[in-house]
Design an enzyme around this catalytic site. Structure first.
Site, PDB file in Angstrom:
ATOM      1  N   HIS A   1      17.450  26.127 -70.567  1.00 29.42           N
ATOM      2  CA  HIS A   1      19.303  25.805 -69.911  1.00 29.42           C
ATOM      3  C   HIS A   1      19.349  26.971 -70.006  1.00 29.42           C
ATOM      4  CE1 HIS A   1      16.595  22.021 -68.524  1.00 29.42           C
ATOM      5  NE2 HIS A   1      16.157  21.938 -69.435  1.00 29.42           N
TER       6      HIS A   1
ATOM      7  N   SER B   1      26.250  54.403 -64.758  1.00 30.62           N
ATOM      8  CA  SER B   1      27.453  53.989 -63.683  1.00 30.62           C
ATOM      9  C   SER B   1      27.766  55.193 -62.836  1.00 30.62           C
ATOM     10  CB  SER B   1      28.309  52.834 -63.598  1.00 30.62           C
ATOM     11  OG  SER B   1      28.830  52.679 -62.961  1.00 30.62           O
TER      12      SER B   1
END
Length: 456
Positions: A158, A281
């Protein structure tokens, strides 16, 4: 303009490998169609369905025809004018070759006889290419499994820290899955490689009294097996192929997402290897993005979407239904190319994966011992019962969080725990190496299983 899609000269490489692209591009596809039609004429000439001299002329024409810009312009114009898939091809041959060729070219066959036979040949080559790339992924995962059998890290559920595992154990799950896909690609071979020469409604009516013999000779000569019966309306094998690619691309996506998550700066446990002049980037020069991991997710989505569309081709009306099988022209090439690209990129990513074992250990230690709650509970359960043990450990974990203290410290000072376990027993609880022994055994079992299967 071809945009950002499969056909783009700039971005097309993002969606396919060069080898797979070459299977589905107009020129190689048309060349193979002509090869099939030449073989068909040759067989028909031998069985007396068309004049032998015309058969020989057609074979030569199909072999020597130049697939230049004019050829494809005329082919496309014929398609636009008639709306028929191969009428333009027939018209080009009619314009370029004498009556001996054009009167008997494409005799006795329908569109699906050519396109289905071509597709099975193309997918056979695609399967071999994908298997080779899958083997690279399997080899890389095997090496990671062996190298990191004992590399301790946090196991998460989870999205939260759960229990200690080893990185080799995590990769063993990937490896076992990849091997299952390999076996599936091997098994599907017996249902692929089937030719199609059945005529308009599948009854071989245009091939005369020796139709089944003509069909067999044609299929065997082009490297396919003759069908038991027409499959013009039975598309289950193609949907099975798509589902197999969905599974393989889905595994690539699952592994890619794991790398994407573990490469986050705040986790930093693995990183994609830097490749060439890769730029993360153009505005943030410090970034090193998980480019492959991200793209695996994109490719997998393309495969799943096309597989879903292809499943709509299963319901067919009567013996042939263009609404259904023409959908394959879009879906099968795209999902095959995208799925194949995903498998190749997965191999590249796993082969160059950088594993930060020190960061894995640091993240485990940063849990302040809470990651050992299960083994502590089990040690207490042997003396108190499971529910009582769970209550004690849950309370200790709560106090550690509220007081911002290490779980190990709180446990050591808890009087109820101290009355139940000795100091040595508590010390044993907080030993990561002792808690991952079964992980290491499972890694060994996966590696041994691969050796037995000949998969690694």
């Amino acid at each position: 303009m071809t945009g950002w899609s499969f056909g783009s000269r700039i971005y097309g490489g993002a969606w396919s490998t060069p080898e797979l692209q070459a299977l589905f591009d107009d020129a190689p596809r048309t060349r193979r169609w002509l090869d099939l039609l030449g073989t068909l004429a040759q067989v028909e000439g031998e069985f007396g369905l068309i004049p032998e001299a015309s058969a020989a002329a057609i074979v030569e024409a199909c072999r020597e025809v130049v697939l230049d810009d004019d050829f494809f312009a005329r082919f496309a114009a014929g398609y636009r004018a008639t709306g028929h898939s191969t009428a333009g091809l027939i018209d080009v041959i009619r314009q370029r070759y004498p009556e001996a060729v054009n009167e008997w070219f494409y005799f006795g066959a329908t569109v699906q006889d050519v396109t289905d036979s071509w597709l099975m040949l193309a997918l056979g080559e695609a399967r071999a290419l994908i298997l080779a790339d899958l083997d690279r992924s399997i080899a890389a995962a095997t090496a990671l499994c062996r190298d990191h059998r004992d590399t301790v890290m946090v196991g998460r559920t989870h999205g939260q820290q759960g229990l200690p595992i080893t990185f080799g154990f995590k990769v063993a799950g990937w490896l076992a899955e990849l091997r299952r896909h390999r076996r599936r690609f091997e098994e599907i071979e017996e249902r692929m490689g089937i030719g199609q020469l059945c005529g308009g409604v599948g009854s071989l009516s245009a091939l005369g009294r020796h139709g089944l013999e003509v069909q067999r000779a044609f299929c065997e000569r082009v490297g396919l097996r003759p069908p038991l019966t027409s499959w013009t309306a039975s598309r289950d094998v193609l949907v099975e192929w798509a589902q197999l690619l969905t599974l393989a691309a889905g595994t690539a996506d699952r592994i890619g997402h794991e790398v994407y998550s573990l490469q986050r700066d705040e986790i930093g446990e693995v990183r994609e290897g830097a490749v060439g002049e890769q730029i993360g980037s153009i505005t943030m020069p410090h970034k090193r993005n998980p480019e492959i991991a991200e793209h695996l997710g994109t490719l997998s989505r393309v495969v799943r979407a096309n597989t879903s569309a292809l499943a709509e081709s299963l319901p067919h009306d009567h013996e042939r239904d263009g609404r259904s099988w023409k959908l394959e022209w879009h879906a099968v090439p795209e999902l095959t190319m995208a799925g194949g690209k995903a498998v190749r990129l997965l191999g590249e990513m796993l082969s160059n994966l950088e594993v930060q074992a020190d960061r894995m250990r640091a993240n485990l230690d940063a849990c302040d011992g809470r990651i050992y709650s299960e083994v502590l509970m089990l040690a207490l359960a042997g003396k108190l019962g499971k529910q009582s043990a769970h209550r004690l450990v849950h309370q200790a974990a709560g106090r550690a969080g509220e007081e911002r203290r290490a779980f190990r410290e709180v446990v050591g000072q808890d009087p109820d725990i101290a009355r139940t376990l000795t100091g040595a027993e508590i010390e044993r609880v907080f030993n990561a190496g002792l808690q991952t022994a079964q992980c290491q055994a499972l890694v060994d079992r996966v590696l041994a299983g691969g050796a037995r299967d000949g998969a690694a």
